[in-house]
Design an enzyme around this catalytic site. Structure first.
Site, PDB file in Angstrom:
ATOM      1  CG  ASP A  22      38.448  36.413  62.884  1.00  0.00           C
ATOM      2  OD1 ASP A  22      39.099  37.374  62.452  1.00  0.00           O
ATOM      3  OD2 ASP A  22      38.851  35.241  62.783  1.00  0.00           O
ATOM      4  CB  SER A  23      38.032  36.713  58.370  1.00  0.00           C
ATOM      5  OG  SER A  23      39.133  36.072  58.991  1.00  0.00           O
ATOM      6  N   GLY A  55      42.778  39.288  55.215  1.00  0.00           N
ATOM      7  CA  GLY A  55      44.110  39.899  55.236  1.00  0.00           C
ATOM      8  C   GLY A  55      44.661  40.286  53.888  1.00  0.00           C
ATOM      9  CB  CYS A  85      39.198  40.413  62.968  1.00  0.00           C
ATOM     10  SG  CYS A  85      39.942  40.377  61.332  1.00  0.00           S
ATOM     11  CG  ASN A  86      45.102  41.983  65.166  1.00  0.00           C
ATOM     12  OD1 ASN A  86      45.707  42.759  65.888  1.00  0.00           O
ATOM     13  ND2 ASN A  86      44.747  40.777  65.570  1.00  0.00           N
ATOM     14  CB  THR A  87      42.441  42.067  58.957  1.00  0.00           C
ATOM     15  OG1 THR A  87      43.572  41.212  59.110  1.00  0.00           O
ATOM     16  CG2 THR A  87      42.381  42.594  57.550  1.00  0.00           C
ATOM     17  CB  CYS A 196      46.737  37.605  62.573  1.00  0.00           C
ATOM     18  SG  CYS A 196      45.458  36.560  61.811  1.00  0.00           S
ATOM     19  CB  THR A 197      42.325  36.845  66.275  1.00  0.00           C
ATOM     20  OG1 THR A 197      41.616  36.897  65.016  1.00  0.00           O
ATOM     21  CG2 THR A 197      42.295  38.201  66.946  1.00  0.00           C
ATOM     22  CG  HIS A 198      43.028  33.008  61.878  1.00  0.00           C
ATOM     23  ND1 HIS A 198      42.320  34.161  61.687  1.00  0.00           N
ATOM     24  CD2 HIS A 198      42.266  32.000  61.358  1.00  0.00           C
ATOM     25  CE1 HIS A 198      41.182  33.873  61.051  1.00  0.00           C
ATOM     26  NE2 HIS A 198      41.126  32.576  60.852  1.00  0.00           N
TER      27      HIS A 198
HETATM   28  N1  DGL Z   1      41.974  36.884  62.106  1.00  0.00           N
HETATM   29  C1  DGL Z   1      42.203  38.004  61.289  1.00  0.00           C
HETATM   30  C2  DGL Z   1      43.129  39.015  61.953  1.00  0.00           C
HETATM   31  O1  DGL Z   1      43.187  39.086  63.156  1.00  0.00           O
HETATM   32  C3  DGL Z   1      42.494  37.890  59.831  1.00  0.00           C
HETATM   33  C4  DGL Z   1      42.649  36.619  59.126  1.00  0.00           C
HETATM   34  C5  DGL Z   1      42.297  36.752  57.662  1.00  0.00           C
HETATM   35  O2  DGL Z   1      41.129  36.594  57.353  1.00  0.00           O
HETATM   36  O3  DGL Z   1      43.205  37.073  56.863  1.00  0.00           O
HETATM   37  O4  DGL Z   1      43.778  39.782  61.303  1.00  0.00           O
END
Ligand code: DGL
Length: 293
Positions: A22-23, A55, A85-87, A196-198
């Site tokens: 992930d990021s 993102g 990470c979805n992005t 978003c996984t955050h």
């Molecule tokens: N956790 C990431 C996601 O699922 C992105 C967060 C980010 O770096 O903007 O999209």
């Protein structure tokens, strides 16, 4: 240590690791489910905090980082790569499958399908990053499910950064959440997809704002189950009992990452080693390299 040889031949090293990236700390929401569902599997986790947030970057940039991280994970013994990470999934999943055809990937997309199946008001909120909404994966979801319910996309500006900073319920984070969620609540959603996984780490704050009538959908358990299915299909499960090895890397300083890992993961989490990794110029662009390893 390499699990995949450059020739693409796979070695039968079943004790290799599940690679996750992930990021930043967001992918831990997926990692913790993987570690819970598969306690005998070794894992590797990369947090590309040097490039966080993904993102608000271009899809091309995120694709380049994702490719570099995948090479790193394979080099350190990953037998499967979970893009937590979805992005990064929106930006790079198709590309990664193309350039690493031998490698099993598990990607993520906002869990629109279960939300559309469950909605009673016919309105589904989707909270995700700007880049996730720009990717092909989200366009496909809208085509597939957009006629069954009204999808209300909302960019979660600033939310992933709040999680990285450990501000899970600070007044500033609550104000930001109220700003993003009020239009969705007013539009009558009864399902909110965390895209978003955050965001699962903001769940208590989100629930406080939306109240009990809105169901919140976190795809992490389903992503972990899918990881298990892919391991089983490819006969890659680690059959051995015993303690698993968990090795985490961050492309930023280790100490703040270690503190956040300790705060975000439950107390009974197995032991995790954390190491620094750095982006360095390489022959084919920047490479992620482990330090002190
Ligand atoms: N956790 C990431 C996601 O699922 C992105 C967060 C980010 O770096 O903007 O999209």
């Amino acid at each position: 240590m390499n699990f995949y040889r450059p020739s693409g031949k796979r070695e039968p090293n079943l004790a290799a690791s599940i690679g996750v990236f992930d990021s930043g700390v967001g992918g831990l929401s997926v990692w913790q489910e993987i570690a819970r569902q598969f306690p005998h599997e070794h894992t590797l986790y990369v947090a590309d905090q040097a490039h966080m947030p993904y993102g608000s970057r271009s899809l091309a940039e995120v694709q380049t980082f994702s490719e570099g991280i995948t090479r790193f994970l394979l080099h350190h013994g990953a037998k499967i790569v979970v893009i937590a990470c979805n992005t990064a999934s929106a930006a790079a999943l198709l590309h990664l499958r193309e350039i690493f055809p031998e490698v099993p990937f598990v990607g993520m997309e906002p869990a629109v399908k279960p939300a559309v199946e469950r909605t009673r008001t016919g309105r589904v909120g989707v909270l995700a990053t700007q880049a996730t909404f720009q990717g092909q994966l989200f366009a496909k979801l809208t085509d597939a499910y957009g006629h069954n319910a009204r999808l209300l996309p909302q960019i979660g500006w600033g939310l992933a950064q709040a999680v990285e900073a450990g501000q899970l319920d600070s007044p500033a984070t609550l104000a930001l959440l109220r700003q993003h969620l009020s239009p969705l609540r007013e539009a009558g959603i009864d399902q909110l997809v965390l895209g978003c996984t955050h965001y699962p780490f903001l769940r208590p704050a989100i629930e406080q704002i939306l109240g009990p009538d809105v169901a919140i959908i976190d795809p992490a358990p389903a992503v972990a189950r899918q990881t298990g299915r892919v391991l089983a299909q490819r006969r890659l499960q680690n059959g051995r009992e015993g303690a698993a090895r968990h090795l985490f890397f961050t492309s930023s300083p280790v100490k703040p990452f270690e503190t956040m890992v300790g705060r975000l993961l439950p107390a009974q989490t197995p032991h995790i080693q954390i190491r620094p990794a750095r982006w360095q110029p390489g022959l084919a662009g920047d490479e992620l390299v482990a330090m002190e390893f």
